[in-house]
Scaffold this motif. Structure first.
Motif, mmCIF file in Angstrom:
data_model
loop_
_atom_site.group_PDB
_atom_site.id
_atom_site.type_symbol
_atom_site.label_atom_id
_atom_site.label_comp_id
_atom_site.label_asym_id
_atom_site.label_seq_id
_atom_site.Cartn_x
_atom_site.Cartn_y
_atom_site.Cartn_z
ATOM 1 N N PRO A 58 20.545 -7.334 27.688
ATOM 2 C CA PRO A 58 21.565 -7.745 26.709
ATOM 3 C C PRO A 58 22.970 -7.765 27.325
ATOM 4 O O PRO A 58 23.306 -6.942 28.168
ATOM 5 C CB PRO A 58 21.459 -6.679 25.616
ATOM 6 N N VAL A 59 23.777 -8.745 26.893
ATOM 7 C CA VAL A 59 25.131 -8.931 27.407
ATOM 8 C C VAL A 59 26.135 -8.571 26.323
ATOM 9 O O VAL A 59 26.016 -9.032 25.185
ATOM 10 C CB VAL A 59 25.349 -10.408 27.836
ATOM 11 N N SER A 60 27.115 -7.755 26.664
ATOM 12 C CA SER A 60 28.188 -7.427 25.732
ATOM 13 C C SER A 60 29.164 -8.598 25.684
ATOM 14 O O SER A 60 29.602 -9.089 26.720
ATOM 15 C CB SER A 60 28.920 -6.170 26.197
ATOM 16 N N ILE A 61 29.488 -9.060 24.484
ATOM 17 C CA ILE A 61 30.429 -10.182 24.355
ATOM 18 C C ILE A 61 31.845 -9.727 24.639
ATOM 19 O O ILE A 61 32.603 -10.399 25.315
ATOM 20 C CB ILE A 61 30.334 -10.817 22.961
ATOM 21 N N GLY A 62 32.241 -8.579 24.117
ATOM 22 C CA GLY A 62 33.587 -8.058 24.320
ATOM 23 C C GLY A 62 34.150 -7.523 23.015
ATOM 24 O O GLY A 62 33.425 -6.976 22.187
ATOM 25 N N THR A 63 35.453 -7.724 22.804
ATOM 26 C CA THR A 63 36.105 -7.264 21.574
ATOM 27 C C THR A 63 36.947 -8.385 20.973
ATOM 28 O O THR A 63 37.413 -9.280 21.676
ATOM 29 C CB THR A 63 37.016 -6.046 21.829
ATOM 30 N N TYR A 64 37.137 -8.313 19.669
ATOM 31 C CA TYR A 64 37.961 -9.265 18.927
ATOM 32 C C TYR A 64 39.089 -8.467 18.297
ATOM 33 O O TYR A 64 38.855 -7.413 17.695
ATOM 34 C CB TYR A 64 37.122 -9.945 17.845
ATOM 35 N N SER A 65 40.324 -8.931 18.443
ATOM 36 C CA SER A 65 41.447 -8.218 17.835
ATOM 37 C C SER A 65 42.252 -9.167 16.962
ATOM 38 O O SER A 65 42.372 -10.359 17.245
ATOM 39 C CB SER A 65 42.342 -7.582 18.898
ATOM 40 N N VAL A 66 42.775 -8.619 15.896
ATOM 41 C CA VAL A 66 43.602 -9.387 14.976
ATOM 42 C C VAL A 66 44.873 -8.588 14.710
ATOM 43 O O VAL A 66 44.841 -7.365 14.572
ATOM 44 C CB VAL A 66 42.839 -9.730 13.674
ATOM 45 N N SER A 67 45.995 -9.277 14.699
ATOM 46 C CA SER A 67 47.293 -8.654 14.468
ATOM 47 C C SER A 67 47.771 -9.049 13.072
ATOM 48 O O SER A 67 47.871 -10.228 12.759
ATOM 49 C CB SER A 67 48.284 -9.132 15.541
ATOM 50 N N TYR A 78 53.641 -5.415 13.258
ATOM 51 C CA TYR A 78 52.268 -5.842 13.076
ATOM 52 C C TYR A 78 51.319 -4.764 13.603
ATOM 53 O O TYR A 78 51.636 -4.058 14.549
ATOM 54 C CB TYR A 78 52.004 -7.164 13.805
ATOM 55 N N VAL A 79 50.179 -4.649 12.974
ATOM 56 C CA VAL A 79 49.142 -3.705 13.373
ATOM 57 C C VAL A 79 48.038 -4.480 14.071
ATOM 58 O O VAL A 79 47.621 -5.532 13.583
ATOM 59 C CB VAL A 79 48.563 -2.984 12.125
ATOM 60 N N ASP A 80 47.572 -3.975 15.210
ATOM 61 C CA ASP A 80 46.452 -4.592 15.914
ATOM 62 C C ASP A 80 45.181 -3.836 15.566
ATOM 63 O O ASP A 80 45.092 -2.631 15.769
ATOM 64 C CB ASP A 80 46.665 -4.562 17.428
ATOM 65 N N THR A 81 44.213 -4.563 15.036
ATOM 66 C CA THR A 81 42.904 -3.990 14.729
ATOM 67 C C THR A 81 41.895 -4.619 15.667
ATOM 68 O O THR A 81 41.810 -5.842 15.763
ATOM 69 C CB THR A 81 42.523 -4.259 13.256
ATOM 70 N N VAL A 82 41.137 -3.775 16.358
ATOM 71 C CA VAL A 82 40.181 -4.246 17.358
ATOM 72 C C VAL A 82 38.760 -3.976 16.868
ATOM 73 O O VAL A 82 38.443 -2.874 16.423
ATOM 74 C CB VAL A 82 40.411 -3.548 18.720
ATOM 75 N N PHE A 83 37.928 -5.011 16.937
ATOM 76 C CA PHE A 83 36.528 -4.927 16.518
ATOM 77 C C PHE A 83 35.630 -5.138 17.734
ATOM 78 O O PHE A 83 35.761 -6.151 18.420
ATOM 79 C CB PHE A 83 36.194 -6.017 15.493
ATOM 80 N N PRO A 84 34.702 -4.222 17.992
ATOM 81 C CA PRO A 84 33.744 -4.479 19.075
ATOM 82 C C PRO A 84 32.750 -5.552 18.632
ATOM 83 O O PRO A 84 32.304 -5.564 17.487
ATOM 84 C CB PRO A 84 33.044 -3.128 19.265
ATOM 85 N N LEU A 85 32.451 -6.464 19.529
ATOM 86 C CA LEU A 85 31.477 -7.517 19.239
ATOM 87 C C LEU A 85 30.102 -7.081 19.726
ATOM 88 O O LEU A 85 29.985 -6.250 20.630
ATOM 89 C CB LEU A 85 31.912 -8.822 19.904
ATOM 90 N N PRO A 86 29.055 -7.627 19.148
ATOM 91 C CA PRO A 86 27.708 -7.156 19.491
ATOM 92 C C PRO A 86 27.275 -7.575 20.887
ATOM 93 O O PRO A 86 27.881 -8.434 21.515
ATOM 94 C CB PRO A 86 26.838 -7.846 18.435
ATOM 95 N N THR A 87 26.208 -6.959 21.325
ATOM 96 C CA THR A 87 25.550 -7.410 22.553
ATOM 97 C C THR A 87 24.479 -8.424 22.149
ATOM 98 O O THR A 87 23.922 -8.346 21.052
ATOM 99 C CB THR A 87 24.901 -6.241 23.321
#
Length: 117
Positions: A58-67, A78-87
């Motif tokens: 399995p490959v990790s996609i990375g993370t997604y962040s929204v400000s 602004y607040v940065d919220t970071v979400f881990p993406l699935p593998t």
């Protein structure tokens, strides 16, 4: 405790990809930049990615962040919220797309098919 959601101003979003994943598009812009969401609304983005090298693990996609920040408090940063993406599991499969165009008089018919190898 009564929690209510305020309207949100979105500043930007970004995708921090692992080394084995890349964008398909050359230029990537946040689709959420400048969007204001009301209390009952949600937002989504569509980003096309590809795996550089197919692997059996399995490959990790990375993370997604929204400000973002609350619309009622525009003096706040602004607040940065970071979400881990699935593998994801990856495998190489060649897809060939073909189109046959037939023109008769003023009408055109297109037959589209694909082949997975």
């Amino acid at each position: 405790m009564n929690l209510t959601l305020d309207d949100r101003n979105m500043s930007s979003s970004s995708l921090n990809m692992s080394s084995n994943v890349c964008h398909v598009d050359k230029v990537i812009q946040s689709q959420l930049q400048g969007v204001t969401l009301n209390k009952s609304e949600g937002a989504s983005e569509c980003i096309c990615l590809k795996v550089i090298n197919s692997t059996p693990i399995p490959v990790s996609i990375g993370t997604y962040s929204v400000s973002w920040r609350r619309k009622t408090d525009e003096s706040s940063p602004y607040v940065d919220t970071v979400f881990p993406l699935p593998t994801v599991n990856t495998e190489y499969s060649f897809i060939s797309v073909c189109c046959l165009v037939i023109r008769m008089n003023s009408s055109t018919t297109c037959f589209l098919w694909w082949q997975v190898m």
